[in-house]
Scaffold this motif. Structure first.
Motif, short mmCIF file in Angstrom:
data_model
loop_
_atom_site.label_atom_id
_atom_site.label_comp_id
_atom_site.label_asym_id
_atom_site.label_seq_id
_atom_site.Cartn_x
_atom_site.Cartn_y
_atom_site.Cartn_z
N HIS A 158 -0.26 14.33 -11.09
CA HIS A 158 -0.07 13.86 -11.95
C HIS A 158 -0.24 12.80 -11.87
N ASP A 159 -0.16 11.89 -10.85
CA ASP A 159 0.16 10.43 -10.15
C ASP A 159 -0.17 10.02 -9.32
N VAL A 160 -1.46 9.72 -9.04
CA VAL A 160 -2.40 9.36 -7.92
C VAL A 160 -1.64 8.10 -7.23
N ASN A 161 -1.15 7.22 -7.43
CA ASN A 161 -0.14 6.53 -6.96
C ASN A 161 1.13 6.89 -6.89
N ALA A 162 1.28 7.47 -6.63
CA ALA A 162 2.39 8.45 -5.96
C ALA A 162 2.64 8.35 -4.92
N PRO A 163 3.82 8.39 -3.95
CA PRO A 163 3.18 8.52 -2.58
C PRO A 163 2.81 9.63 -2.18
N THR A 222 0.64 -1.60 -0.06
CA THR A 222 -0.14 -0.11 -0.04
C THR A 222 0.88 1.29 -0.37
N THR A 223 0.47 2.29 -0.83
CA THR A 223 1.40 3.36 -1.28
C THR A 223 0.42 4.40 -0.91
N TYR A 224 0.80 5.67 0.22
CA TYR A 224 -0.12 6.22 0.81
C TYR A 224 0.05 7.61 -0.03
N SER A 225 -1.22 7.83 -1.16
CA SER A 225 -0.76 9.11 -2.13
C SER A 225 -1.68 10.02 -2.25
N GLY A 226 -1.87 10.76 -0.66
CA GLY A 226 -2.70 11.50 -0.29
C GLY A 226 -3.73 11.26 0.90
N TYR A 227 -4.62 12.82 0.73
CA TYR A 227 -5.09 12.65 2.69
C TYR A 227 -7.36 13.19 2.34
N LEU A 228 -7.70 12.27 2.88
CA LEU A 228 -8.91 12.82 2.86
C LEU A 228 -9.30 13.70 3.96
N LEU A 229 -9.57 14.59 3.78
CA LEU A 229 -10.62 15.58 4.73
C LEU A 229 -12.16 15.99 4.75
N ARG A 230 -12.48 15.25 5.40
CA ARG A 230 -13.93 14.50 5.76
C ARG A 230 -14.97 16.28 6.83
N LEU A 231 -15.52 17.46 6.04
CA LEU A 231 -16.19 17.98 7.66
C LEU A 231 -17.51 17.23 7.43
N CYS A 232 -18.20 16.75 8.82
CA CYS A 232 -19.44 16.60 9.13
C CYS A 232 -20.38 16.91 9.60
N GLY A 233 -21.14 17.53 9.18
CA GLY A 233 -22.58 18.13 9.83
C GLY A 233 -24.09 17.69 9.61
N VAL A 234 -25.20 18.75 10.97
CA VAL A 234 -26.31 17.64 9.97
C VAL A 234 -27.14 19.51 9.80
N ASN A 235 -28.16 18.80 9.10
CA ASN A 235 -29.35 20.11 8.66
C ASN A 235 -29.53 20.76 10.29
N ASP A 236 -29.77 22.32 10.63
CA ASP A 236 -30.48 22.38 11.26
C ASP A 236 -31.58 22.75 11.44
N ALA A 237 -32.70 23.45 12.81
CA ALA A 237 -33.31 22.53 12.47
C ALA A 237 -33.59 24.09 12.98
N GLU A 238 -33.49 25.06 12.87
CA GLU A 238 -33.95 26.19 12.85
C GLU A 238 -34.33 26.84 11.80
N HIS A 239 -32.89 26.89 10.65
CA HIS A 239 -33.04 27.21 9.18
C HIS A 239 -33.19 26.51 8.23
N PHE A 240 -33.07 24.85 8.52
CA PHE A 240 -33.55 24.07 7.66
C PHE A 240 -34.55 22.61 8.27
N GLY A 241 -34.93 23.10 8.67
CA GLY A 241 -36.19 21.83 8.92
C GLY A 241 -35.93 20.38 10.06
N GLY A 242 -35.21 20.44 10.47
CA GLY A 242 -34.16 19.86 11.24
C GLY A 242 -33.81 18.22 10.66
N GLU A 243 -33.81 17.17 11.41
CA GLU A 243 -33.49 16.08 11.12
C GLU A 243 -33.89 15.52 9.67
#
Length: 179
Positions: free
Chosen positions: A140-145, A54-75
């Motif tokens: 250029h090369d997704v398999n590059a470290p 396995t070659t680690y070729s990059g990083y993933l950053l995931r922002l995780c949020g929820v719907n806003d009850a006041e502005h977007f109707g809740g869950e």
């Protein structure tokens, strides 16, 4: 999966706007983060050029949020409701704001809306999250470290999140206290 990603036009990244059409500021970002009770996850992006290696070729950053009850109707009760799209749009603005100016050999891509709510267990509570994933990859090369430039890009984004009080896998204090 790489063919499904949307490239970010870096000249437009700093021009993202808030609700009134003004440039998105740190305070605008903070408001979005509070509204959607955002946390993040990150992990290494791996590829296997040879079986068993396995070659680690990059990083993933995931922002995780929820719907806003006041502005977007809740869950959300069904995947991909209209509120999920609005939440994704808000989180995407934050993602675009986070992306630093990076070196020529690397790039960041933001994955498109994935049409699902992810049920995630965080700090002993379950919540339905909408996520935005930023991929930090070699151009250029997704398999590059992965190299120092990609690591610096990820660290820049993590430092911004830390400065704003957003932490890996940790719910904002108000939500954690409400459980």
């Amino acid at each position: 999966m790489f063919h499904q990603l949307q490239n970010i036009n870096f000249s437009a990244v700093r021009l993202q706007t808030g609700p009134a059409g003004a440039p998105l500021t740190s305070e605008g970002v903070r408001a979005i983060l509070r509204r959607h009770r955002v946390c993040y996850d990150f992990w290494l992006q791996g590829s296997g050029p040879r079986p068993g290696v396995t070659t680690y070729s990059g990083y993933l950053l995931r922002l995780c949020g929820v719907n806003d009850a006041e502005h977007f109707g809740g869950e959300c009760h069904v995947p991909s409701c209209q509120y999920c799209h609005r939440t994704y749009d808000d989180l995407r603005k934050v993602a675009e704001w986070l992306i630093p100016q990076i070196e020529q050999g690397d790039h960041c891509e933001i994955e498109p809306f994935d049409w699902t709510c992810h049920i995630v267990q965080r700090q002993g509570q379950s919540r339905k999250e909408i996520g935005v994933t930023i991929n930090v990859l070699p151009r250029h090369d997704v398999n590059a470290p992965a190299d120092a430039c990609q690591w610096r890009c990820l660290n820049d984004m993590l430092a911004k999140l830390d400065h704003l009080g957003v932490h890996e896998g940790v719910l904002p204090a108000a939500e954690a206290a409400a459980s």
